[in-house]
Design an enzyme around this catalytic site. Sequence first.
Site, short mmCIF file in Angstrom:
data_model
loop_
_atom_site.label_atom_id
_atom_site.label_comp_id
_atom_site.label_asym_id
_atom_site.label_seq_id
_atom_site.Cartn_x
_atom_site.Cartn_y
_atom_site.Cartn_z
N THR A 127 16.10 -8.41 -16.24
CA THR A 127 15.16 -7.64 -15.43
C THR A 127 15.76 -6.29 -15.04
O THR A 127 16.99 -6.18 -14.91
CB THR A 127 14.79 -8.43 -14.16
N ASP A 128 14.89 -5.31 -14.81
CA ASP A 128 15.38 -4.02 -14.32
C ASP A 128 15.95 -4.13 -12.91
O ASP A 128 16.63 -3.21 -12.44
CB ASP A 128 14.26 -2.96 -14.38
N GLU A 129 15.67 -5.25 -12.24
CA GLU A 129 16.15 -5.38 -10.85
C GLU A 129 17.68 -5.45 -10.77
O GLU A 129 18.25 -5.27 -9.70
CB GLU A 129 15.49 -6.59 -10.16
N TYR A 155 18.01 -13.00 -5.92
CA TYR A 155 17.42 -13.11 -7.26
C TYR A 155 18.09 -12.14 -8.23
O TYR A 155 18.59 -12.54 -9.29
CB TYR A 155 15.90 -12.82 -7.21
N LYS A 159 20.52 -12.80 -11.57
CA LYS A 159 20.18 -12.33 -12.92
C LYS A 159 21.30 -11.44 -13.47
O LYS A 159 21.63 -11.49 -14.66
CB LYS A 159 18.86 -11.55 -12.90
P1 NAD Z 1 8.04 -17.79 -13.91
O1 NAD Z 1 8.59 -18.11 -12.56
O2 NAD Z 1 6.57 -17.59 -14.08
O3 NAD Z 1 8.47 -18.94 -14.94
C1 NAD Z 1 9.73 -19.51 -14.96
C2 NAD Z 1 9.68 -20.77 -15.82
O4 NAD Z 1 11.01 -21.31 -15.89
C3 NAD Z 1 8.80 -21.88 -15.24
O5 NAD Z 1 8.01 -22.46 -16.26
C4 NAD Z 1 9.80 -22.90 -14.70
O6 NAD Z 1 9.31 -24.23 -14.72
C5 NAD Z 1 10.96 -22.69 -15.65
N1 NAD Z 1 12.24 -23.10 -15.06
C6 NAD Z 1 12.74 -22.75 -13.85
N2 NAD Z 1 13.93 -23.34 -13.64
C7 NAD Z 1 14.20 -24.05 -14.78
C8 NAD Z 1 15.30 -24.86 -15.18
N3 NAD Z 1 16.36 -25.03 -14.37
N4 NAD Z 1 15.27 -25.43 -16.40
C9 NAD Z 1 14.20 -25.25 -17.22
N5 NAD Z 1 13.13 -24.51 -16.88
C10 NAD Z 1 13.13 -23.91 -15.67
O7 NAD Z 1 8.85 -16.52 -14.40
P2 NAD Z 1 8.37 -15.27 -15.29
O8 NAD Z 1 7.75 -14.26 -14.42
O9 NAD Z 1 7.66 -15.77 -16.49
O10 NAD Z 1 9.79 -14.70 -15.74
C11 NAD Z 1 10.43 -15.18 -16.92
C12 NAD Z 1 11.75 -14.44 -17.10
O11 NAD Z 1 11.53 -13.04 -17.19
C13 NAD Z 1 12.71 -14.65 -15.93
O12 NAD Z 1 14.01 -14.81 -16.46
C14 NAD Z 1 12.61 -13.36 -15.14
O13 NAD Z 1 13.83 -13.08 -14.49
C15 NAD Z 1 12.32 -12.35 -16.23
N6 NAD Z 1 11.56 -11.16 -15.84
C16 NAD Z 1 10.37 -11.29 -15.18
C17 NAD Z 1 9.64 -10.14 -14.87
C18 NAD Z 1 8.29 -10.24 -14.19
O14 NAD Z 1 7.69 -9.21 -13.87
N7 NAD Z 1 7.73 -11.43 -13.96
C19 NAD Z 1 10.12 -8.89 -15.22
C20 NAD Z 1 11.34 -8.79 -15.89
C21 NAD Z 1 12.03 -9.95 -16.20
P1 TYD Z 2 6.51 -8.99 -6.70
O1 TYD Z 2 5.27 -9.24 -7.49
O2 TYD Z 2 7.06 -10.09 -5.85
O3 TYD Z 2 7.60 -8.47 -7.75
P2 TYD Z 2 9.08 -7.83 -7.48
O4 TYD Z 2 9.49 -8.09 -6.10
O5 TYD Z 2 9.91 -8.59 -8.47
O6 TYD Z 2 8.94 -6.38 -7.82
O7 TYD Z 2 6.27 -7.73 -5.76
C1 TYD Z 2 5.90 -6.47 -6.28
C2 TYD Z 2 5.86 -5.48 -5.13
O8 TYD Z 2 4.81 -5.85 -4.24
C3 TYD Z 2 7.13 -5.50 -4.28
O9 TYD Z 2 7.41 -4.17 -3.85
C4 TYD Z 2 6.77 -6.35 -3.07
C5 TYD Z 2 5.29 -6.10 -2.91
N1 TYD Z 2 4.49 -7.24 -2.35
C6 TYD Z 2 3.64 -7.03 -1.27
O10 TYD Z 2 3.55 -5.90 -0.73
N2 TYD Z 2 2.92 -8.08 -0.79
C7 TYD Z 2 3.01 -9.33 -1.32
O11 TYD Z 2 2.34 -10.27 -0.81
C8 TYD Z 2 3.86 -9.54 -2.46
C9 TYD Z 2 4.00 -10.88 -3.10
C10 TYD Z 2 4.58 -8.44 -2.95
#
Ligand code: NAD
Ligand code: TYD
Length: 341
Positions: A127-129, A155, A159
């Site tokens: 992630t970019d975070e 988090y 990562k």
């Molecule tokens: P999500 O929370 O929707 O899904 C995570 C999945 O992982 C779930 O199906 C969960 O059951 C499974 N999981 C969790 N712990 C586990 C374990 N110990 N063993 C096996 N499975 C397990 O997450 P997401 O938003 O789909 O993100 C997926 C990946 O992409 C993550 O690694 C996250 O850090 C990365 N990512 C997410 C975003 C975003 O915007 N959502 C952006 C950049 C990177």
């Molecule tokens: P989020 O979807 O949790 O992603 P991330 O924290 O990984 O960027 O949140 C996106 C942005 O929205 C973040 O700046 C936090 C804000 N946010 C709210 O303002 N209200 C909410 O209820 C949630 C879940 C997020």
Amino acid sequence: MEHRTIIVTGGAGFIGSNFIFYLLENTEDHVVCLDSLTYAGNLSTLAGVANHPRFRFVRGDITDREAVYRLFEETAPDVVVNFAAESHVDRSIENPGVFLQTNIIGTQTLLDACRKYGIQRYHQVSTDEVYGDLPLDRPDLMFTETTPIHTSSPYSASKAAADLLVLAYHRTYGLPVSISRCSNNYGPYHFPEKLIPLMIINALHDKPLPVYGTGENVRDWLYVEDHCKAIDLIVRNGRVGEVYNIGGHNEMRNIDIVRLIVHALGKSEDLIRFVADRKGHDRRYAIDPSKIHRELGWLPETKFEDGLQKTIDWYLQNEDWWGAIISGEYQTYYQRMYGDR
Ligand code: NAD
Ligand code: TYD
């Protein structure tokens, strides 16, 4: 690498499931999804591919060494793409332990399995975070792959630790790895605790829309399918040992996103509530994606206005999916997180 066998971990979650759909539709790959089905994993998400001849679901935890090794022995994967993670910043602030366990130890377990059984490519979905945040008043600054790691939340710290391990396994053991660091994704099957689905679902119910702090924090949004295409390209053609940033130059303030959703649903801005800020809230994320464009020719294809409309339509048409989620444990989470905010 035609007809590869790919283990996709975390494939019952948001991005992993979209990646599986992408692979099954666009390649001849055999896909094995390994997912422990935490609160964020839903088998119903994978119902449409459950009987696909090139797909198999295995319930298992990436921290369970025995189970992971058994799966590698059985399936002899060519590629592993690791999406499995605890992914929600707010939950990591409440309870960091499980983030370290899954995101760091789980990654180590997968890397060890790759060493033991051999692999063509291990890809870490990061992630970019990991780069921390950028100031709001310096729009010229963006994260590149050489921006120092500087994390803010448990988090992002977990990562980042995983990324460092992945690179260490490459340098020390010669494991063929790659890492992608993507900005915020949105699209179908996004878990309702995250900003965009939470606001859509609350607005549909005429419930308050909780905006943290002033709503001026900026995120760089990418439609999930564009992320999936980028990962597929990196796994096929990306250089081993490299990090690739993924993002679409689509920076938006949270408050502007919430307003767009309110208007698209024909609701009133009176639903918006400014609530207590997230602890350590990152101000701005912005990705410089020039490396993946230059080396692999990747560019985002979905414009934000189209992607957001598609996403809203998907939530309108798939109430069965999110209705089942928000009627369960999610209620307790919501009360805990937003009850006295
Ligand atoms: P999500 O929370 O929707 O899904 C995570 C999945 O992982 C779930 O199906 C969960 O059951 C499974 N999981 C969790 N712990 C586990 C374990 N110990 N063993 C096996 N499975 C397990 O997450 P997401 O938003 O789909 O993100 C997926 C990946 O992409 C993550 O690694 C996250 O850090 C990365 N990512 C997410 C975003 C975003 O915007 N959502 C952006 C950049 C990177
Ligand atoms: P989020 O979807 O949790 O992603 P991330 O924290 O990984 O960027 O949140 C996106 C942005 O929205 C973040 O700046 C936090 C804000 N946010 C709210 O303002 N209200 C909410 O209820 C949630 C879940 C997020």
